[in-house]
Each structure stands twice: as structure tokens, then as C-alpha cells.
Design a protein around this motif. Structure first.
Motif, PDB file in Angstrom:
ATOM      1  N   VAL A  74      -9.095  10.100  -1.203  1.00  0.00           N
ATOM      2  CA  VAL A  74      -8.782   8.998  -2.107  1.00  0.00           C
ATOM      3  C   VAL A  74      -7.307   8.638  -2.009  1.00  0.00           C
ATOM      4  O   VAL A  74      -6.936   7.463  -1.890  1.00  0.00           O
ATOM      5  CB  VAL A  74      -9.175   9.348  -3.564  1.00  0.00           C
ATOM      6  CG1 VAL A  74      -8.593   8.358  -4.550  1.00  0.00           C
ATOM      7  CG2 VAL A  74     -10.676   9.407  -3.703  1.00  0.00           C
ATOM      8  N   PHE A  75      -6.443   9.645  -2.031  1.00  0.00           N
ATOM      9  CA  PHE A  75      -5.003   9.364  -1.944  1.00  0.00           C
ATOM     10  C   PHE A  75      -4.614   8.811  -0.579  1.00  0.00           C
ATOM     11  O   PHE A  75      -3.722   7.969  -0.476  1.00  0.00           O
ATOM     12  CB  PHE A  75      -4.185  10.616  -2.272  1.00  0.00           C
ATOM     13  CG  PHE A  75      -4.044  10.839  -3.747  1.00  0.00           C
ATOM     14  CD1 PHE A  75      -3.401   9.905  -4.544  1.00  0.00           C
ATOM     15  CD2 PHE A  75      -4.561  11.974  -4.341  1.00  0.00           C
ATOM     16  CE1 PHE A  75      -3.273  10.100  -5.901  1.00  0.00           C
ATOM     17  CE2 PHE A  75      -4.432  12.178  -5.696  1.00  0.00           C
ATOM     18  CZ  PHE A  75      -3.788  11.240  -6.489  1.00  0.00           C
ATOM     19  N   GLN A  76      -5.278   9.233   0.462  1.00  0.00           N
ATOM     20  CA  GLN A  76      -5.005   8.686   1.788  1.00  0.00           C
ATOM     21  C   GLN A  76      -5.361   7.197   1.826  1.00  0.00           C
ATOM     22  O   GLN A  76      -4.608   6.382   2.358  1.00  0.00           O
ATOM     23  CB  GLN A  76      -5.793   9.449   2.848  1.00  0.00           C
ATOM     24  CG  GLN A  76      -5.526   8.987   4.251  1.00  0.00           C
ATOM     25  CD  GLN A  76      -6.349   9.774   5.266  1.00  0.00           C
ATOM     26  OE1 GLN A  76      -7.252  10.521   4.902  1.00  0.00           O
ATOM     27  NE2 GLN A  76      -6.033   9.601   6.526  1.00  0.00           N
ATOM     28  N   CYS A  77      -6.474   6.829   1.235  1.00  0.00           N
ATOM     29  CA  CYS A  77      -6.875   5.421   1.175  1.00  0.00           C
ATOM     30  C   CYS A  77      -5.891   4.612   0.341  1.00  0.00           C
ATOM     31  O   CYS A  77      -5.502   3.501   0.721  1.00  0.00           O
ATOM     32  CB  CYS A  77      -8.286   5.312   0.602  1.00  0.00           C
ATOM     33  SG  CYS A  77      -8.915   3.630   0.544  1.00  0.00           S
ATOM     34  N   LEU A  78      -5.469   5.144  -0.803  1.00  0.00           N
ATOM     35  CA  LEU A  78      -4.497   4.442  -1.643  1.00  0.00           C
ATOM     36  C   LEU A  78      -3.154   4.290  -0.940  1.00  0.00           C
ATOM     37  O   LEU A  78      -2.512   3.235  -1.043  1.00  0.00           O
ATOM     38  CB  LEU A  78      -4.322   5.172  -2.968  1.00  0.00           C
ATOM     39  CG  LEU A  78      -5.493   5.096  -3.945  1.00  0.00           C
ATOM     40  CD1 LEU A  78      -5.224   5.969  -5.170  1.00  0.00           C
ATOM     41  CD2 LEU A  78      -5.749   3.672  -4.364  1.00  0.00           C
ATOM     42  N   ASN A  79      -2.714   5.325  -0.233  1.00  0.00           N
ATOM     43  CA  ASN A  79      -1.452   5.241   0.505  1.00  0.00           C
ATOM     44  C   ASN A  79      -1.535   4.191   1.601  1.00  0.00           C
ATOM     45  O   ASN A  79      -0.580   3.442   1.835  1.00  0.00           O
ATOM     46  CB  ASN A  79      -1.075   6.595   1.107  1.00  0.00           C
ATOM     47  CG  ASN A  79      -0.566   7.556   0.053  1.00  0.00           C
ATOM     48  OD1 ASN A  79      -0.105   7.135  -1.000  1.00  0.00           O
ATOM     49  ND2 ASN A  79      -0.658   8.846   0.338  1.00  0.00           N
ATOM     50  N   ARG A  80      -2.649   4.116   2.283  1.00  0.00           N
ATOM     51  CA  ARG A  80      -2.822   3.113   3.335  1.00  0.00           C
ATOM     52  C   ARG A  80      -2.755   1.706   2.734  1.00  0.00           C
ATOM     53  O   ARG A  80      -2.090   0.819   3.266  1.00  0.00           O
ATOM     54  CB  ARG A  80      -4.157   3.322   4.039  1.00  0.00           C
ATOM     55  CG  ARG A  80      -4.364   2.409   5.227  1.00  0.00           C
ATOM     56  CD  ARG A  80      -5.680   2.655   5.956  1.00  0.00           C
ATOM     57  NE  ARG A  80      -6.053   4.058   6.043  1.00  0.00           N
ATOM     58  CZ  ARG A  80      -7.225   4.548   5.623  1.00  0.00           C
ATOM     59  NH1 ARG A  80      -8.133   3.753   5.117  1.00  0.00           N
ATOM     60  NH2 ARG A  80      -7.504   5.829   5.729  1.00  0.00           N
ATOM     61  N   ARG A  81      -3.411   1.504   1.612  1.00  0.00           N
ATOM     62  CA  ARG A  81      -3.389   0.197   0.950  1.00  0.00           C
ATOM     63  C   ARG A  81      -1.977  -0.146   0.475  1.00  0.00           C
ATOM     64  O   ARG A  81      -1.511  -1.267   0.614  1.00  0.00           O
ATOM     65  CB  ARG A  81      -4.359   0.206  -0.225  1.00  0.00           C
ATOM     66  CG  ARG A  81      -4.488  -1.144  -0.898  1.00  0.00           C
ATOM     67  CD  ARG A  81      -5.543  -1.141  -1.958  1.00  0.00           C
ATOM     68  NE  ARG A  81      -6.841  -0.930  -1.339  1.00  0.00           N
ATOM     69  CZ  ARG A  81      -7.938  -0.656  -2.009  1.00  0.00           C
ATOM     70  NH1 ARG A  81      -7.900  -0.540  -3.312  1.00  0.00           N
ATOM     71  NH2 ARG A  81      -9.084  -0.491  -1.397  1.00  0.00           N
ATOM     72  N   PHE A  82      -1.257   0.836  -0.080  1.00  0.00           N
ATOM     73  CA  PHE A  82       0.109   0.604  -0.545  1.00  0.00           C
ATOM     74  C   PHE A  82       1.024   0.232   0.616  1.00  0.00           C
ATOM     75  O   PHE A  82       1.865  -0.660   0.497  1.00  0.00           O
ATOM     76  CB  PHE A  82       0.630   1.857  -1.265  1.00  0.00           C
ATOM     77  CG  PHE A  82       2.042   1.738  -1.741  1.00  0.00           C
ATOM     78  CD1 PHE A  82       2.352   0.921  -2.817  1.00  0.00           C
ATOM     79  CD2 PHE A  82       3.059   2.419  -1.105  1.00  0.00           C
ATOM     80  CE1 PHE A  82       3.657   0.797  -3.251  1.00  0.00           C
ATOM     81  CE2 PHE A  82       4.366   2.297  -1.530  1.00  0.00           C
ATOM     82  CZ  PHE A  82       4.663   1.491  -2.613  1.00  0.00           C
ATOM     83  N   ARG A  83       0.852   0.903   1.759  1.00  0.00           N
ATOM     84  CA  ARG A  83       1.671   0.576   2.938  1.00  0.00           C
ATOM     85  C   ARG A  83       1.390  -0.843   3.407  1.00  0.00           C
ATOM     86  O   ARG A  83       2.316  -1.569   3.787  1.00  0.00           O
ATOM     87  CB  ARG A  83       1.393   1.568   4.061  1.00  0.00           C
ATOM     88  CG  ARG A  83       2.105   2.898   3.881  1.00  0.00           C
ATOM     89  CD  ARG A  83       1.996   3.716   5.151  1.00  0.00           C
ATOM     90  NE  ARG A  83       0.609   3.875   5.560  1.00  0.00           N
ATOM     91  CZ  ARG A  83      -0.061   5.016   5.575  1.00  0.00           C
ATOM     92  NH1 ARG A  83       0.542   6.123   5.243  1.00  0.00           N
ATOM     93  NH2 ARG A  83      -1.317   5.058   5.939  1.00  0.00           N
ATOM     94  N   MET A  84       0.142  -1.262   3.395  1.00  0.00           N
ATOM     95  CA  MET A  84      -0.197  -2.616   3.831  1.00  0.00           C
ATOM     96  C   MET A  84       0.425  -3.665   2.902  1.00  0.00           C
ATOM     97  O   MET A  84       0.985  -4.657   3.360  1.00  0.00           O
ATOM     98  CB  MET A  84      -1.714  -2.797   3.887  1.00  0.00           C
ATOM     99  CG  MET A  84      -2.392  -1.966   4.953  1.00  0.00           C
ATOM    100  SD  MET A  84      -1.868  -2.402   6.602  1.00  0.00           S
ATOM    101  CE  MET A  84      -2.690  -3.934   6.805  1.00  0.00           C
ATOM    102  N   VAL A  85       0.346  -3.447   1.591  1.00  0.00           N
ATOM    103  CA  VAL A  85       0.929  -4.382   0.634  1.00  0.00           C
ATOM    104  C   VAL A  85       2.447  -4.406   0.779  1.00  0.00           C
ATOM    105  O   VAL A  85       3.072  -5.469   0.733  1.00  0.00           O
ATOM    106  CB  VAL A  85       0.505  -4.012  -0.809  1.00  0.00           C
ATOM    107  CG1 VAL A  85       1.299  -4.768  -1.844  1.00  0.00           C
ATOM    108  CG2 VAL A  85      -0.976  -4.262  -0.998  1.00  0.00           C
ATOM    109  N   THR A  86       3.057  -3.261   0.981  1.00  0.00           N
ATOM    110  CA  THR A  86       4.507  -3.192   1.155  1.00  0.00           C
ATOM    111  C   THR A  86       4.936  -3.919   2.416  1.00  0.00           C
ATOM    112  O   THR A  86       5.922  -4.670   2.407  1.00  0.00           O
ATOM    113  CB  THR A  86       4.962  -1.718   1.211  1.00  0.00           C
ATOM    114  OG1 THR A  86       4.523  -1.062   0.017  1.00  0.00           O
ATOM    115  CG2 THR A  86       6.466  -1.616   1.321  1.00  0.00           C
TER     116      THR A  86
END
Length: 157
Positions: free
Chosen positions: A67-79
Motif C-alpha cells: 500500500v505504501f509503495q503504491c502511495l509513494n509512486r502516486r506521490f512521485r507522479m503528482v510531484t
């Protein structure tokens, strides 16, 4: 008819048929090759669902890490998308396509009584760009601007 057969075969596989329906399905399976083919396909599907690829045990740590890996990936894309927008904005401002240009600033800094001569169209608001004739005035040749006759509603011009 085919839908009834499918539903009856599915109920037969689940053990939800009456004895008469069970005999009917067994007769189909022994004499009808299409019913036998459908039965075999349902058996393969049922066997495939039972042997799913899902792990038997699901540890909370592994799930939480996923779950945290998916959230980190999404955060990196938005950033990265936000940084790209900021970079494009800075480039637009630096190139002069967006924001105030030096010519606009120089016009604003000039004195109000100073006349600016340029090749642009200048319009004054208190005088029209061309003379507008007065409809009630008589032309220089003495003719009237009124047209002869009446208009549709019986009003004279």
C-alpha cells in the motif's frame, strides 16, 4: 433453452438440483455432446477458481508495504507533474510570452500629458472616428432625408 441448460448444469455442479433434475442432467451428459462440452468447460472454470493464484496467507506487513509503495509512486507522479508545470511557467515568464513586457512598462511610466506617436490605432471616446449625419437636419442640397410613403405599421418616417 441454452440458458436453462447452463443454469441447470451449474446448479448440478453446485449440488442444488432435485433428483428429477439430476437424472435429466445425467441423461444430457451421456447422450448430448454439446451438453458434455459445456459441462467440461464449467468443470475447468470451477477448478481454475479453486486453485487461484492468491497466496494462502496474507501478512499485514507485506500488505502494508504494498500500500505504501503504491502511495509513494502516486506521490512521485503528482510531484513530478507539479514540478513540470512550475518549470514551464518559469520558462514562459523568462521568455516574455507571459507577464508584463518592457514596452507596456515604458508606456505606463510616461507622463500623462506626453503624446505617444506610434503605428497603432488611436480612438478618442469623446469624438466619433467619422462624422455621423444628423437625421433631422436638412442636407446641403435642400432635399429631405425622409423617404416618401409610409412604413408597414402606418407610421411616417
Amino acid at each position: 433453452m441454452k440458458r436453462d441448460r447452463f443454469e441447470l448444469l451449474s446448479a448440478y455442479l453446485d449440488g442444488e438440483v432435485t433428483p428429477e433434475e439430476r437424472r435429466l442432467v445425467q441423461t444430457w451428459l451421456s447422450h448430448d455432446p454439446t451438453a458434455k462440452c459445456l459441462y467440461d468447460r464449467l468443470m475447468v472454470l470451477r477448478h481454475g477458481l479453486r486453485e487461484d493464484d492468491a497466496p494462502d496467507t496474507c501478512e499485514a506487513d507485506v500488505t502494508l508495504a504494498g500500500v505504501f509503495q503504491c502511495l509513494n509512486r502516486r506521490f512521485r507522479m503528482v510531484t513530478m507533474a507539479g514540478a513540470g508545470v512550475v518549470v514551464l511557467g518559469v520558462l514562459n515568464v523568462l521568455s516574455g510570452t507571459v507577464g508584463p513586457s518592457p514596452a507596456r512598462w515604458s508606456l505606463a511610466n510616461q507622463a500623462a500629458d506626453e503624446v505617444v506617436i506610434s503605428n497603432t490605432l488611436q480612438i478618442t471616446l469623446d469624438q466619433p472616428a467619422f462624422p455621423i449625419p444628423d437625421p433631422m437636419a436638412t442636407p446641403a442640397d435642400g432635399t429631405s432625408l425622409k423617404s416618401p410613403g409610409t412604413f408597414p405599421l402606418g407610421t411616417d418616417l
